[in-house]
Design a protein around this motif. Structure first.
Motif, short mmCIF file in Angstrom:
data_model
loop_
_atom_site.label_atom_id
_atom_site.label_comp_id
_atom_site.label_asym_id
_atom_site.label_seq_id
_atom_site.Cartn_x
_atom_site.Cartn_y
_atom_site.Cartn_z
N ILE A 1 11.85 13.00 -9.67
CA ILE A 1 10.64 13.19 -10.47
C ILE A 1 10.67 12.31 -11.71
N TYR A 2 9.54 11.63 -11.92
CA TYR A 2 9.34 10.78 -13.09
C TYR A 2 8.22 11.38 -13.92
N ARG A 3 8.47 11.52 -15.24
CA ARG A 3 7.47 12.11 -16.12
C ARG A 3 6.92 11.11 -17.12
N ASP A 4 7.64 10.06 -17.42
CA ASP A 4 7.20 9.11 -18.44
C ASP A 4 7.54 7.67 -18.12
N ASP A 5 8.22 7.40 -17.07
CA ASP A 5 8.68 6.05 -16.73
C ASP A 5 7.60 5.35 -15.90
N TRP A 6 6.44 5.08 -16.54
CA TRP A 6 5.29 4.58 -15.80
C TRP A 6 5.44 3.14 -15.34
N GLY A 7 6.45 2.42 -15.80
CA GLY A 7 6.71 1.07 -15.32
C GLY A 7 7.52 1.05 -14.03
N ARG A 8 7.95 2.21 -13.57
CA ARG A 8 8.76 2.33 -12.35
C ARG A 8 8.01 1.76 -11.16
N GLU A 9 8.68 0.93 -10.40
CA GLU A 9 8.07 0.35 -9.20
C GLU A 9 7.99 1.38 -8.09
N LEU A 10 6.95 1.25 -7.28
CA LEU A 10 6.77 2.11 -6.11
C LEU A 10 7.37 1.38 -4.91
N PRO A 11 8.52 1.85 -4.41
CA PRO A 11 9.16 1.17 -3.28
C PRO A 11 8.31 1.25 -2.01
N GLU A 12 8.38 0.22 -1.22
CA GLU A 12 7.67 0.19 0.07
C GLU A 12 8.17 1.34 0.94
N GLY A 13 7.24 2.08 1.51
CA GLY A 13 7.60 3.17 2.42
C GLY A 13 8.13 4.42 1.74
N ALA A 14 8.03 4.50 0.41
CA ALA A 14 8.55 5.67 -0.31
C ALA A 14 7.65 6.88 -0.07
N GLU A 15 8.23 8.06 -0.19
CA GLU A 15 7.49 9.31 -0.13
C GLU A 15 7.08 9.63 -1.57
N ILE A 16 5.78 9.60 -1.87
CA ILE A 16 5.28 9.73 -3.23
C ILE A 16 4.35 10.93 -3.33
N TYR A 17 4.63 11.80 -4.30
CA TYR A 17 3.81 12.98 -4.55
C TYR A 17 3.37 12.99 -6.00
N LEU A 18 2.11 13.34 -6.24
CA LEU A 18 1.64 13.63 -7.59
C LEU A 18 1.73 15.13 -7.78
N LEU A 19 2.32 15.55 -8.91
CA LEU A 19 2.55 16.95 -9.18
C LEU A 19 2.01 17.30 -10.56
N PRO A 20 1.56 18.54 -10.74
CA PRO A 20 1.15 18.93 -12.09
C PRO A 20 2.37 18.94 -12.98
N MET B 1 0.85 -1.17 0.00
CA MET B 1 0.00 0.00 0.00
C MET B 1 0.90 1.23 0.00
N ALA B 2 0.66 2.12 -0.94
CA ALA B 2 1.46 3.34 -1.05
C ALA B 2 0.65 4.54 -0.58
N GLU B 3 1.31 5.45 0.13
CA GLU B 3 0.69 6.72 0.52
C GLU B 3 1.05 7.75 -0.53
N ILE B 4 0.03 8.36 -1.11
CA ILE B 4 0.21 9.32 -2.19
C ILE B 4 -0.21 10.70 -1.72
N HIS B 5 0.69 11.67 -1.84
CA HIS B 5 0.41 13.05 -1.49
C HIS B 5 -0.12 13.76 -2.74
N LEU B 6 -1.22 14.49 -2.59
CA LEU B 6 -1.89 15.12 -3.72
C LEU B 6 -1.70 16.62 -3.71
N TRP B 7 -1.55 17.21 -4.92
CA TRP B 7 -1.53 18.67 -5.00
C TRP B 7 -2.96 19.17 -4.95
N GLY B 8 -3.13 20.45 -4.71
CA GLY B 8 -4.42 21.05 -4.42
C GLY B 8 -5.55 20.74 -5.39
#
Length: 81
Positions: free
Chosen positions: A57-76, A1-8
């Motif tokens: 920051i990743y812009r096109d590497d959608w196959g990238r794995e989400l590491p356990e415990g990673a700090e993940i943000y969605l950005l415009p 389970m990943a925690e995702i931080h969202l922009w406004g």
């Protein structure tokens, strides 16, 4: 389970939450599940999103794995030229 931080702009689609949990292994799967669980995010994702994983920051590497415990943000995605 990943925690995702969202922009406004994404928060209203997630009932105002600034952080949500998503069960995804890759960025591509994350986007798919976000569109399923939060349909209001689909237009934002279609316009373009960057994903920050532990400060990189990743812009096109959608196959990238989400590491356990990673700090993940969605950005415009910022257009430049």
């Amino acid at each position: 389970m990943a925690e995702i931080h969202l922009w406004g702009a994404l928060r209203p689609a997630a009932d105002g939450a600034s952080v949500i949990s998503v069960d995804a292994k890759t960025i591509r799967e994350l986007f798919r599940k976000l569109e399923e669980d939060y349909p209001g995010m689909a237009p934002h994702l279609a316009r373009g999103v960057a994903v920050s994983i532990d400060g990189r920051i990743y812009r096109d590497d959608w196959g990238r794995e989400l590491p356990e415990g990673a700090e993940i943000y969605l950005l415009p995605r910022i257009q430049g030229g």
